[in-house]
Write a protein that holds these residues in place. Structure first.
Motif, PDB file in Angstrom:
ATOM      1  N   MET A 116      -2.041  31.189 -41.491  1.00 34.26           N
ATOM      2  CA  MET A 116      -1.991  31.643 -40.108  1.00 34.26           C
ATOM      3  C   MET A 116      -1.193  32.936 -39.908  1.00 34.26           C
ATOM      4  O   MET A 116      -1.262  33.545 -38.832  1.00 34.26           O
ATOM      5  CB  MET A 116      -1.397  30.536 -39.222  1.00 34.26           C
ATOM      6  N   VAL A 117      -0.446  33.364 -40.920  1.00 34.15           N
ATOM      7  CA  VAL A 117       0.339  34.597 -40.800  1.00 34.15           C
ATOM      8  C   VAL A 117      -0.573  35.762 -40.416  1.00 34.15           C
ATOM      9  O   VAL A 117      -1.691  35.884 -40.922  1.00 34.15           O
ATOM     10  CB  VAL A 117       1.066  34.905 -42.124  1.00 34.15           C
ATOM     11  N   TYR A 125      -6.454  35.736 -27.934  1.00 31.22           N
ATOM     12  CA  TYR A 125      -5.723  34.697 -28.661  1.00 31.22           C
ATOM     13  C   TYR A 125      -6.683  33.629 -29.184  1.00 31.22           C
ATOM     14  O   TYR A 125      -7.574  33.164 -28.462  1.00 31.22           O
ATOM     15  CB  TYR A 125      -4.693  34.041 -27.745  1.00 31.22           C
ATOM     16  N   VAL A 126      -6.482  33.233 -30.422  1.00 30.51           N
ATOM     17  CA  VAL A 126      -7.294  32.201 -31.059  1.00 30.51           C
ATOM     18  C   VAL A 126      -6.403  31.023 -31.412  1.00 30.51           C
ATOM     19  O   VAL A 126      -5.279  31.206 -31.890  1.00 30.51           O
ATOM     20  CB  VAL A 126      -7.972  32.745 -32.336  1.00 30.51           C
ATOM     21  N   GLN A 127      -6.887  29.823 -31.181  1.00 33.19           N
ATOM     22  CA  GLN A 127      -6.119  28.643 -31.561  1.00 33.19           C
ATOM     23  C   GLN A 127      -6.036  28.532 -33.091  1.00 33.19           C
ATOM     24  O   GLN A 127      -7.053  28.700 -33.773  1.00 33.19           O
ATOM     25  CB  GLN A 127      -6.792  27.376 -31.042  1.00 33.19           C
ATOM     26  N   PRO A 128      -4.861  28.250 -33.633  1.00 35.94           N
ATOM     27  CA  PRO A 128      -4.801  27.943 -35.069  1.00 35.94           C
ATOM     28  C   PRO A 128      -5.703  26.738 -35.347  1.00 35.94           C
ATOM     29  O   PRO A 128      -5.527  25.670 -34.753  1.00 35.94           O
ATOM     30  CB  PRO A 128      -3.326  27.605 -35.294  1.00 35.94           C
ATOM     31  N   THR A 129      -6.674  26.943 -36.210  1.00 34.68           N
ATOM     32  CA  THR A 129      -7.739  25.964 -36.390  1.00 34.68           C
ATOM     33  C   THR A 129      -7.826  25.509 -37.845  1.00 34.68           C
ATOM     34  O   THR A 129      -7.738  26.331 -38.768  1.00 34.68           O
ATOM     35  CB  THR A 129      -9.089  26.579 -35.937  1.00 34.68           C
ATOM     36  N   VAL A 130      -8.007  24.203 -38.023  1.00 33.85           N
ATOM     37  CA  VAL A 130      -8.143  23.642 -39.366  1.00 33.85           C
ATOM     38  C   VAL A 130      -9.377  22.752 -39.410  1.00 33.85           C
ATOM     39  O   VAL A 130      -9.562  21.887 -38.539  1.00 33.85           O
ATOM     40  CB  VAL A 130      -6.902  22.811 -39.770  1.00 33.85           C
ATOM     41  N   PHE A 131     -10.222  23.000 -40.404  1.00 32.66           N
ATOM     42  CA  PHE A 131     -11.368  22.129 -40.688  1.00 32.66           C
ATOM     43  C   PHE A 131     -11.118  21.395 -42.001  1.00 32.66           C
ATOM     44  O   PHE A 131     -10.626  21.983 -42.974  1.00 32.66           O
ATOM     45  CB  PHE A 131     -12.650  22.947 -40.836  1.00 32.66           C
ATOM     46  N   ALA A 132     -11.497  20.126 -42.044  1.00 33.40           N
ATOM     47  CA  ALA A 132     -11.422  19.335 -43.275  1.00 33.40           C
ATOM     48  C   ALA A 132     -12.817  18.848 -43.651  1.00 33.40           C
ATOM     49  O   ALA A 132     -13.785  19.039 -42.901  1.00 33.40           O
ATOM     50  CB  ALA A 132     -10.465  18.165 -43.095  1.00 33.40           C
ATOM     51  N   ASP A 133     -12.900  18.198 -44.817  1.00 35.18           N
ATOM     52  CA  ASP A 133     -14.181  17.685 -45.328  1.00 35.18           C
ATOM     53  C   ASP A 133     -15.226  18.789 -45.394  1.00 35.18           C
ATOM     54  O   ASP A 133     -16.417  18.574 -45.128  1.00 35.18           O
ATOM     55  CB  ASP A 133     -14.687  16.522 -44.451  1.00 35.18           C
ATOM     56  N   VAL A 134     -14.761  19.981 -45.755  1.00 32.85           N
ATOM     57  CA  VAL A 134     -15.660  21.134 -45.829  1.00 32.85           C
ATOM     58  C   VAL A 134     -16.363  21.152 -47.185  1.00 32.85           C
ATOM     59  O   VAL A 134     -15.743  20.874 -48.218  1.00 32.85           O
ATOM     60  CB  VAL A 134     -14.870  22.440 -45.619  1.00 32.85           C
ATOM     61  N   GLY A 178       0.340  36.171 -32.770  1.00 32.59           N
ATOM     62  CA  GLY A 178      -0.119  36.804 -31.541  1.00 32.59           C
ATOM     63  C   GLY A 178      -1.637  36.743 -31.463  1.00 32.59           C
ATOM     64  O   GLY A 178      -2.284  35.878 -32.074  1.00 32.59           O
ATOM     65  N   PRO A 179      -2.248  37.684 -30.761  1.00 37.70           N
ATOM     66  CA  PRO A 179      -3.706  37.712 -30.640  1.00 37.70           C
ATOM     67  C   PRO A 179      -4.345  38.286 -31.895  1.00 37.70           C
ATOM     68  O   PRO A 179      -3.661  38.850 -32.754  1.00 37.70           O
ATOM     69  CB  PRO A 179      -3.922  38.648 -29.452  1.00 37.70           C
ATOM     70  N   VAL A 180      -5.657  38.154 -31.998  1.00 36.84           N
ATOM     71  CA  VAL A 180      -6.390  38.942 -32.993  1.00 36.84           C
ATOM     72  C   VAL A 180      -6.632  40.316 -32.397  1.00 36.84           C
ATOM     73  O   VAL A 180      -6.403  40.554 -31.217  1.00 36.84           O
ATOM     74  CB  VAL A 180      -7.696  38.246 -33.422  1.00 36.84           C
ATOM     75  N   VAL A 181      -7.105  41.242 -33.204  1.00 40.06           N
ATOM     76  CA  VAL A 181      -6.993  42.657 -32.866  1.00 40.06           C
ATOM     77  C   VAL A 181      -7.900  43.133 -31.735  1.00 40.06           C
ATOM     78  O   VAL A 181      -7.563  44.085 -31.026  1.00 40.06           O
ATOM     79  CB  VAL A 181      -7.243  43.517 -34.120  1.00 40.06           C
ATOM     80  N   VAL A 222       0.231  22.212 -37.521  1.00 43.66           N
ATOM     81  CA  VAL A 222      -0.321  23.205 -36.593  1.00 43.66           C
ATOM     82  C   VAL A 222       0.494  23.364 -35.310  1.00 43.66           C
ATOM     83  O   VAL A 222       0.699  24.498 -34.842  1.00 43.66           O
ATOM     84  CB  VAL A 222      -1.802  22.889 -36.282  1.00 43.66           C
ATOM     85  N   PRO A 223       1.013  22.298 -34.684  1.00 44.29           N
ATOM     86  CA  PRO A 223       1.796  22.499 -33.455  1.00 44.29           C
ATOM     87  C   PRO A 223       3.023  23.388 -33.633  1.00 44.29           C
ATOM     88  O   PRO A 223       3.515  23.969 -32.657  1.00 44.29           O
ATOM     89  CB  PRO A 223       2.206  21.075 -33.069  1.00 44.29           C
ATOM     90  N   SER A 224       3.519  23.540 -34.862  1.00 46.91           N
ATOM     91  CA  SER A 224       4.680  24.395 -35.091  1.00 46.91           C
ATOM     92  C   SER A 224       4.303  25.874 -35.126  1.00 46.91           C
ATOM     93  O   SER A 224       5.177  26.752 -35.115  1.00 46.91           O
ATOM     94  CB  SER A 224       5.363  24.018 -36.412  1.00 46.91           C
ATOM     95  N   ILE A 225       2.997  26.160 -35.166  1.00 47.50           N
ATOM     96  CA  ILE A 225       2.521  27.545 -35.226  1.00 47.50           C
ATOM     97  C   ILE A 225       2.231  28.001 -33.809  1.00 47.50           C
ATOM     98  O   ILE A 225       1.106  27.931 -33.311  1.00 47.50           O
ATOM     99  CB  ILE A 225       1.279  27.651 -36.134  1.00 47.50           C
ATOM    100  N   SER A 226       3.267  28.450 -33.133  1.00 51.04           N
ATOM    101  CA  SER A 226       3.147  28.822 -31.728  1.00 51.04           C
ATOM    102  C   SER A 226       2.373  30.130 -31.577  1.00 51.04           C
ATOM    103  O   SER A 226       2.425  31.013 -32.425  1.00 51.04           O
ATOM    104  CB  SER A 226       4.535  28.955 -31.103  1.00 51.04           C
ATOM    105  N   VAL A 227       1.653  30.236 -30.465  1.00 45.46           N
ATOM    106  CA  VAL A 227       0.816  31.403 -30.190  1.00 45.46           C
ATOM    107  C   VAL A 227       1.206  31.980 -28.837  1.00 45.46           C
ATOM    108  O   VAL A 227       1.331  31.239 -27.850  1.00 45.46           O
ATOM    109  CB  VAL A 227      -0.678  31.020 -30.162  1.00 45.46           C
ATOM    110  N   GLY A 228       1.401  33.311 -28.782  1.00 42.87           N
ATOM    111  CA  GLY A 228       1.735  33.897 -27.493  1.00 42.87           C
ATOM    112  C   GLY A 228       2.072  35.367 -27.559  1.00 42.87           C
ATOM    113  O   GLY A 228       1.792  36.047 -28.565  1.00 42.87           O
TER     114      GLY A 228
END
Length: 478
Positions: free
Chosen positions: A272-273, A359-368, A318-321, A303-309
């Protein structure tokens, strides 16, 4: 609001050949943050001519003189560090801690590394009766992206300067503020006229005439694979050297050991960096299939520890570009949902409470599965895919099953196993347990590019190799 309406050519700030500008949108506010002059082929011609004129003198300077110049640049760079950080926040939405921290520090680190390498670099050596000489290649066209502006400008400009080349830099039109300040830094440090030149603008207007220019000897490009292919084709007629650092889809193999949960947590955070806008990001996390459920729980808790703003606030990302970037990421998140991957965290739309900004939500997919679109395409956003493997042979097979080969990662307690896995991954850089080294080569296999940057490896592409035969006459027989 910033206004940068001139280019740096021949040691002076000059008016563009024609009046044309573009606006830079602050991705956090969606408001215009500045206006920048947009160049043309005529501006490229002037800049290349200035670089060509300066090459004859600069290429003959001593190592001592070039070291002294780089040291003066380092002093100016450190003096302007706060200005660079502020510009990064505005132009690309990098959070203050990242912009003023690692983003700016990477540029300084590349400069310090270039100084260290230059002081010890072997430019000529005798072999048999020949002298092997490494000479500057000539005028370089440097085209850089927006996601790590200072690192990606520094990793090209400083080796070029150190080896005696002259250059024209085209920064990304999405991050032009830092490019302008960088030119001010070099000017203040006393870079000789014409050695470094800056022309702002977009790819069609500046990148195309620069990469295809008959008086440019070498092109170094960092960006998307699509654009890299176009640049290589454009440069081919001139038979010039082209080096490229392109896209990636980095595998992160988490070994099955007691550190598993912590390594999954680190992998989520690392992805997420910079809002996931990193070509070498660990975007495919590979975990033992038997521990997929555990990995999901760790990711969900992380994921909740990865704050966005607001980048000016105390947030992790922060946001994407840009809106186009936001839209592309949303499309791929939807594709992941449609393809049946398990949405662990995040998803479509902005994070709750943010109604403006990209701004994009930090997103995780599993069982990919590795044939899913989200496991194949470079998303370039804060989106992690988690895939299961049956054994280490299977993990390596999945890791290598990609058209990319830029960066890869292995995390685990057993160093011998990690080393063995790292050797089998087809990528230009493999980090074991978050290893980092300015002296190590960086570049890609397959469609991730060619050539290498960082450390002494970054010097080689700016040099031609000459053999002077008979330099040392054979001893006369008595």
């Amino acid at each position: 609001m910033r206004e940068y309406l001139k280019f740096y050519i021949g040691g002076e700030w000059v008016e563009p050949a024609q009046k044309s500008t573009f606006d830079v949108v602050n991705p956090a506010t969606e408001e215009i943050a500045g206006t920048v002059a947009s160049g043309s082929a005529a501006d490229v011609d002037r800049a290349v001519a200035a670089a060509r004129k300066a090459f004859g003198t600069w290429s003959q300077t001593s190592v001592v003189d070039r070291v002294l110049l780089l040291q003066r640049i380092l002093t100016e760079y450190q003096r302007r560090a706060d200005d660079l950080g502020a510009a990064l926040i505005e132009e690309m939405g990098a959070p203050s801690a990242l912009a003023n921290g690692f983003q700016v520090a990477l540029g300084a680190g590349q400069l310090t590394s270039a100084i260290d390498v230059l002081e010890n670099f072997v430019f000529e050596e005798e072999r048999g009766n020949s002298l092997i000489v490494k000479e500057p290649i000539g005028v370089c066209g440097l085209i850089t992206p927006w996601n790590w502006p200072m690192n990606l400008i520094a990793v090209k400009v400083f080796p070029a300067l150190a080896t005696g080349c002259t250059m024209v830099l085209k920064p990304s039109e999405r991050s032009p503020f830092t490019g302008h300040i960088f030119a001010e830094i070099l000017d203040a440090a006393g870079v000789p006229a014409g050695v470094f030149n800056l022309v702002q603008g977009d790819g069609p207007s500046v990148g195309v005439p620069l990469s295809g220019h008959p008086d440019v000897d070498m092109v170094s490009f960092t960006g998307s694979t699509r654009a890299g292919i176009a640049i290589a084709m454009n440069a081919a007629e001139g038979v010039k050297r082209v080096t490229q650092e392109l896209g990636g889809k980095g595998p992160n193999i988490i070994l099955d050991d007691a550190a598993f949960a912590e390594n999954v947590r680190k992998g989520v955070v690392s992805m997420m960096v910079n809002s996931g806008q990193t070509c070498s990001a660990p975007s495919r996390m590979l975990v033992p299939a038997a521990r997929m459920e555990e990995a999901v729980e760790v990711a969900k808790a992380t994921v909740p520890s990865i704050s966005v703003g607001d980048p000016n606030g105390d947030f992790v990302i922060g946001p994407v570009v840009a809106k186009s970037q936001y839209d592309a990421i949303q499309r791929l998140i939807q594709q992941g949902i449609d393809d049946g991957a398990t949405l662990v965290a995040g998803g479509l739309g902005r994070p709750e409470g943010l109604d403006k900004g990209f701004y994009v939500q930090p997103t995780v997919f599993a069982d990919v599965k590795n044939d899913m679109t989200i496991a194949r395409e470079e998303i370039f956003g804060p989106v992690l895919t988690i895939l299961g493997y049956d054994n280490l042979d299977h993990a390596i097979e999945i890791a290598n099953d990609t058209e990319y080969g830029l960066a890869a990662f292995v995390a685990g307690e057993d160093l011998a196993t990690a080393r063995s896995v790292a050797r089998r991954i087809r990528a230009g850089s493999v980090a074991i347990n978050d290893g980092f080294d300015f002296a190590a080569p960086f570049g890609g296999y397959k469609k991730s590019g060619n050539g290498r940057e960082w450390g002494e490896f970054g010097f080689e592409d700016y040099l031609e190799v000459k053999g002077i035969l008979g330099y040392t006459p054979a001893p006369v027989a008595e």
